[in-house]
Design a protein around this motif. Sequence first.
Motif, PDB file in Angstrom:
ATOM      1  N   LYS A 213     -13.637 -54.027  12.318  1.00 52.58           N
ATOM      2  CA  LYS A 213     -13.876 -55.422  11.950  1.00 52.58           C
ATOM      3  C   LYS A 213     -12.607 -56.103  11.459  1.00 52.58           C
ATOM      4  O   LYS A 213     -12.289 -57.222  11.883  1.00 52.58           O
ATOM      5  N   PHE A 214     -11.862 -55.418  10.574  1.00 49.31           N
ATOM      6  CA  PHE A 214     -10.670 -56.043   9.999  1.00 49.31           C
ATOM      7  C   PHE A 214      -9.416 -55.782  10.827  1.00 49.31           C
ATOM      8  O   PHE A 214      -8.459 -56.539  10.767  1.00 49.31           O
ATOM      9  N   GLY A 215      -9.406 -54.688  11.601  1.00 51.72           N
ATOM     10  CA  GLY A 215      -8.228 -54.391  12.415  1.00 51.72           C
ATOM     11  C   GLY A 215      -8.179 -55.175  13.700  1.00 51.72           C
ATOM     12  O   GLY A 215      -7.153 -55.743  14.082  1.00 51.72           O
ATOM     13  N   LYS A 216      -9.319 -55.222  14.392  1.00 50.46           N
ATOM     14  CA  LYS A 216      -9.455 -55.948  15.649  1.00 50.46           C
ATOM     15  C   LYS A 216      -8.299 -55.655  16.594  1.00 50.46           C
ATOM     16  O   LYS A 216      -7.935 -54.514  16.836  1.00 50.46           O
ATOM     17  N   ASN A 217      -7.672 -56.708  17.132  1.00 51.99           N
ATOM     18  CA  ASN A 217      -6.651 -56.523  18.166  1.00 51.99           C
ATOM     19  C   ASN A 217      -5.298 -56.093  17.617  1.00 51.99           C
ATOM     20  O   ASN A 217      -4.354 -55.899  18.389  1.00 51.99           O
ATOM     21  N   LYS A 218      -5.170 -55.923  16.299  1.00 50.27           N
ATOM     22  CA  LYS A 218      -3.894 -55.492  15.738  1.00 50.27           C
ATOM     23  C   LYS A 218      -3.708 -53.977  15.826  1.00 50.27           C
ATOM     24  O   LYS A 218      -2.580 -53.489  15.819  1.00 50.27           O
ATOM     25  N   HIS A 241     -14.214 -54.402  19.324  1.00 49.00           N
ATOM     26  CA  HIS A 241     -13.244 -55.225  18.605  1.00 49.00           C
ATOM     27  C   HIS A 241     -11.794 -54.883  18.917  1.00 49.00           C
ATOM     28  O   HIS A 241     -10.931 -55.762  18.839  1.00 49.00           O
ATOM     29  N   CYS A 242     -11.500 -53.635  19.218  1.00 51.92           N
ATOM     30  CA  CYS A 242     -10.111 -53.199  19.413  1.00 51.92           C
ATOM     31  C   CYS A 242      -9.832 -53.056  20.908  1.00 51.92           C
ATOM     32  O   CYS A 242     -10.293 -52.099  21.539  1.00 51.92           O
ATOM     33  N   LYS A 243      -9.071 -53.976  21.452  1.00 48.50           N
ATOM     34  CA  LYS A 243      -8.837 -54.023  22.893  1.00 48.50           C
ATOM     35  C   LYS A 243      -7.398 -53.681  23.286  1.00 48.50           C
ATOM     36  O   LYS A 243      -7.059 -53.740  24.467  1.00 48.50           O
TER      37      LYS A 243
END
Length: 463
Positions: A213-218, A241-243
Motif C-alpha cells: 500500500k505504501f510502497g506501490k511503484n517505488k 500495487h507494485c508494478k
Amino acid sequence: MNLTDKQYNRFLDLVFNYLSKRDLCACSLVNKTWSQRAMSKLWYQPEFDNGDLTSFQSFQNFFKILTKIASEQTKTLIQIIDINQVKESLYETLNDNWLTLIIQHCPNLRSLIIRDSSCLTPMTIRKLITNFKSTHNSLQYLNLENSKNITENLLKSFIQKFPELLAINLNNCSGVSDSSISQISYICHDLNTIELSNSSSRITDVSFYAISKFGKNKLRKLNFSSMPKFTDNSIKSISNHCKNLEVVNFSSCQLITSIGLANLLMANKNTLKELWIHNMKGIPWLTKDLWELITIKCSKLELLSINFNTITSSSNCSSSFTVDLILYYFSQFKKLKKLVLYNTSEESSSKFLQNLIESFGMGDNKSTHSIKSNKIILEEILIYRMRYECDFILGGYAETKNSMESYGIEKKDVINDEWLAYVKTIELSQTQLKIEKIEVEPSEIFILPSNLTQLLSQTQLKN
C-alpha cells in the motif's frame, strides 16, 4: 594535454581508487587539490581492521578522532560506516552513546551497517532516541541483519529517526512484527528495497498489505525468503500495487502456489531482473504457463534460481512435457546471465546439463534450441548438489533413492563421484577452465562456467 578542473578531479579519483591508505596519506601532502581528493577517499568509508590493532581498538580510535580531532569539513566526508567486524569482548565494551555520536557527527552518512553486531543493545537505541531529538535525513541504507537485542517498540522508535531511508535489511531481526513493518512502510515513504528473510513468524499478510500500500511503484527489490506465513494473498496485494519490481526472492516460502507466482510475474514482467523461487513446496513443478511467463514474457530476466527437480518434475508430472520442450523454454531467455540450480541429486543427468548449457548457444556443437540472435549468453551456472553416496556421514555412507529409471537416465549418465572427481582434477593450463568449489552444509556448490560444454561432452563415465 589540457584538462578542465572537472576532468582533472575525475582523473585523480580514478588513480586514487588503486592506492593504499598509506599512499593516500602521502598524496594528501602534495597540494590542496590532491589533499581534498585523497581525504575524500580516506574518510568515505573508515576501516576498522588496520595494522596491529583489533577492529574494536580501531573503532575506539575512530571515535576519539571523530569527536575531538576531526574538523567539520572532514566529518562531512563520511558516508559509509560498517561495524560488522567490530566485536565486543568480556573486557572491552563500547560506551552506550556510540551510535548517538555517529549520528550527530556524521551529517552526510548514507549507509549504516550494524550486521551481526553485539554492539547494538537496547540501551544504545534508547540513548539515541533520548539524546538525538531531530531526524537524520541523509541516511539511505540501514542494515540490522541478525540483530537479536531489538524489541518491537525500540525498532519502531529507532526507524523514526531515519525517514528518508531507501533500503532496509531486517533479515533475522528480532524486532520485526506486523506493527513495526507497517510503521516502517508508513514512515519511510521512499523505500525501494525491503529485506525480511528469516524474520519472525509474527509476520502475516498484514505486513505485506502495508508494504504494497505504501510502497506501490517505488519498490524495486523484495526479499521475503523463508517467511512461514507468506501466502498467495500477500502476493496478490503486492501484484496489484507494485508494478516495477526488479528483484524478487520468495525462496523457501512454502505457502506460495503457482497461481500467486503467476500473478506477480504478470504484474512485473517488463521490469523483473532476478527471480529466486527455489525450495518452494507449493510449486513442486512448473506449468507451461509459468515456463512461458518466466522464459518468454520476462524478457529482462538476468538471474533465475530454481530447484533442479522442479525441471525434471515438469516432464514427469505431465505427459505433454518433454526434455526437448524444457530445453526449448530455456533457449527463449534473451538476457539470462546466471542460472542457479538447487538440490541437484546424484541421479541427475550430466547429458541433460550439457544440453541445457547448449540451449543458450554455448559450446562447439550448438544445440538446435539455441537462438542465434542472442548476443548475451549465460555467464555462470551454480549447482547446489544434494548429498551423494560418496559423502561420509556419521560413520557411514549416505544412500540416495534410485530414481534413475523414472527419469529415463542410464546409469552411466548420472552425476556420480567419478564425474565429480573428473571435474576436480582438470588441468587449468589445458582447458583454461576455472572451477571453484565452495563448502557448505549440508551440500556443496560447483560453479560451472559457460565453456563447460566441451568438458561434459568429453567425460567418459564407467558403469
